[in-house]
Design an enzyme around this catalytic site. Structure first.
Site, PDB file in Angstrom:
ATOM      1  CG  HIS A  92      -1.758   1.210   1.347  1.00 27.93           C
ATOM      2  ND1 HIS A  92      -1.459   2.229   2.233  1.00 27.93           N
ATOM      3  CD2 HIS A  92      -2.881   1.601   0.691  1.00 27.93           C
ATOM      4  CE1 HIS A  92      -2.360   3.184   2.117  1.00 27.93           C
ATOM      5  NE2 HIS A  92      -3.236   2.825   1.189  1.00 27.93           N
ATOM      6  CD  GLU A  95      -2.809   2.518  -3.654  1.00 22.70           C
ATOM      7  OE1 GLU A  95      -3.451   3.578  -3.643  1.00 22.70           O
ATOM      8  OE2 GLU A  95      -3.101   1.535  -2.937  1.00 22.70           O
ATOM      9  CG  HIS A  96      -0.065   6.223  -0.622  1.00 24.80           C
ATOM     10  ND1 HIS A  96      -0.643   7.368  -0.116  1.00 24.80           N
ATOM     11  CD2 HIS A  96      -0.943   5.224  -0.354  1.00 24.80           C
ATOM     12  CE1 HIS A  96      -1.803   7.081   0.438  1.00 24.80           C
ATOM     13  NE2 HIS A  96      -2.003   5.772   0.316  1.00 24.80           N
ATOM     14  CD  GLU A 165       2.301   9.802   0.100  1.00 26.09           C
ATOM     15  OE1 GLU A 165       1.084   9.601  -0.096  1.00 26.09           O
ATOM     16  OE2 GLU A 165       2.873  10.876  -0.213  1.00 26.09           O
ATOM     17  CD  GLU A 172      -5.192   5.479   2.682  1.00 25.69           C
ATOM     18  OE1 GLU A 172      -5.696   4.460   2.166  1.00 25.69           O
ATOM     19  OE2 GLU A 172      -4.193   6.060   2.208  1.00 25.69           O
TER      20      GLU A 172
END
Length: 479
Positions: A92, A95-96, A165, A172
């Site tokens: 994940h 993916e960012h 990030e 999130e």
């Protein structure tokens, strides 16, 4: 770049060999499969799903409808299931990072080019798959493919961007923690597959988010982003030969495989429960499930029909007690919950089948036992009429879900990874039509009757029955 989690809730079955190739179908439905409830008419034209493969193993699959727009994307056999306890969350995180700039484009350049095309670029990570896709005009297919190739093969994964990030992902995680349904399903996996990668969350724990380094991301790309684990799928205004040529041009240098083969740890289902008691919450959120079937299991159709029969309901729907579904009628008549949803989640070698519901704290026990009664009725009391009605609902839902280039593209990509081919919708209809009431009852007996369930609950859960009592009600006396 926005990202989202995908819960794979659609489940299919496979009985034909994986190597079978698809061809265009243009004959009337009645000639191919006999009469069906969905299409008995005249001529039903099916668009052809064409499949090609590069020498490095990357598959190209497309369905051309001649529309002015199209969706093109990369489906990758990579997700949180392929992580270790130390690297949980890296798929994940990657993916960012994919959208944060390449050797050729900065993050700003990527966003400007996508916006100037009038396109939409997004991604999501699940437990077994990672997806990057773009929706654009048909004339911009090459631009979209080139951007997808660039970000997945040439991302800088800069250390400064990684540090920035971390905060984005932690925020999130806070948003996910505020979504009780997401939390319950994470708990459900944690207790059902405890001690295995499927039991871990997709985002990973906070300590991993703070410790993941560039080398972890690079290692994950080198291990999983290889030709034999990827599918380039497209739907809409796309020419398959052009797409194949573009795949060769932009993805031809991908390695066929990795020297470090991804390890798939076997699952281990454990009947158990997990509880997070929060008495200040206004309602309890609970999931009750059993181990279901895998993607390729021939039992999946029966479980899909059973799940469709139970269906879903919410007080905002305004449905009365006159609903034809006896299970829903009982729930409404006794005012047992605010909402409920049957689900059938599938993975490569296992699955979870059950019901998620939201209820007041004083109704938990009654709702739990009503759900179990509904499970047992599927094993013995569901009528042939109810099975036929559920089959009609299921077929309608399948067709309605394939509305637009993006859901069709997603259907193609997921099928290619899970089955090695695109399963035609009329083949699915035929399989559903072939299921009798006895078939559904036998399959439900196999997966539900006298099985150890898993329960996940959060909120004011004082009235959740003891696990041994719940386990004992997974059967009933039958003559």
């Amino acid at each position: 770049m926005a990202s989202k989690l995908l819960r794979v809730a659609n489940s299919l079955s496979r009985t034909l060999p994986r190597v079978q190739k698809l061809t265009g179908v243009t004959a009337p439905v009645s000639q191919r499969y006999g009469s069906t409830d969905v299409a008995t008419a005249s001529q039903v034209q099916l668009l052809e799903t064409r499949v090609s493969e590069l020498s490095n193993g990357l598959k190209i699959a497309s369905e051309s409808s001649g529309e002015p727009t199209c969706t093109v994307g990369l489906w990758i056999n990579a997700g949180s299931r392929y992580e270790t306890e130390k690297t949980n969350g890296v798929a994940h995180f990657l993916e960012h990072m994919i959208f944060k700039g390449t050797d050729k484009r900065s993050q700003c350049d990527i966003e400007l080019q996508v916006e100037n095309m009038g396109a939409h670029l997004n991604a999501y990570t699940s437990r077994e798959q990672t997806v990057y896709y773009a929706k654009c005009f048909a004339k911009d297919v090459e631009k979209a493919v080139e951007i997808l190739a660039d970000i997945t093969q040439n991302s800088k994964l800069g250390k400064e961007e990684i540090e920035r990030e971390r905060g984005v992902i932690l925020r999130e995680m806070q948003e996910v923690d505020m979504n009780q349904q997401e939390v319950v399903f994470d708990y459900l996996h944690a207790t059902a597959y405890q001690g295995t990668p499927l039991g871990r969350t997709i985002l990973g724990p906070t300590e991993n988010i703070m410790s993941i380094q560039r080398d972890d991301l690079v290692d994950y790309v080198n291990t999983h982003y290889t030709g034999d684990r990827m599918v380039l799928a497209a739907a809409g205004g796309v020419d398959h030969k052009q797409l194949t040529d573009l795949a060769g041009k932009y993805f031809g240098k991908l390695p066929k495989t990795s020297s470090k083969r991804p390890e798939v740890f076997p699952t281990r289902y454990t009947g158990s429960f997990i509880e997070n008691r929060e008495d200040d919450m206004p309602a309890a959120h609970i999931a009750l499930a059993v181990e279901g079937a895998s993607w390729e299991s021939t039992d999946n159709i029966g479980l899909m029909i059973a799940s469709t029969h139970l269906g879903s309901w919410d007080r905002t729907h305004g449905t009365s007690t006159n609903t034809v579904n006896s299970f829903t009628s009982r729930i409404i008549a006794d005012n047992l919950c605010h909402s409920y949803m049957a689900f059938n989640t599938c993975y490569t070698d296992t699955g979870l089948w059950g019901i998620y519901f939201v209820t007041d704290k004083m109704d938990i026990t009654d709702m739990m036992f009503s759900v179990q009664e509904g499970f047992m009725n599927l094993c013995s009391s569901i009528t042939d009429f109810e099975v036929e009605r559920a089959k009609r609902f299921l077929k309608t839902n399948m067709i309605l879900q394939l509305d637009g280039t993006t859901p069709i593209c997603e259907d193609i990509g997921r099928h290619m990874l899970c089955y090695g081919r695109r399963v035609p919708i009329l083949e699915m209809i035929k399989r559903i039509d072939s299921m009798s009431g006895d078939d559904v009852r036998n399959i439900c007996n196999k997966y539900l009757f006298d099985k150890c369930p898993v329960i996940a609950s959060i909120g004011p859960t004082e009235q959740v029955p003891d696990y041994n009592l719940i386990r004992g009600r997974m059967q009933k006396y039958r003559l």
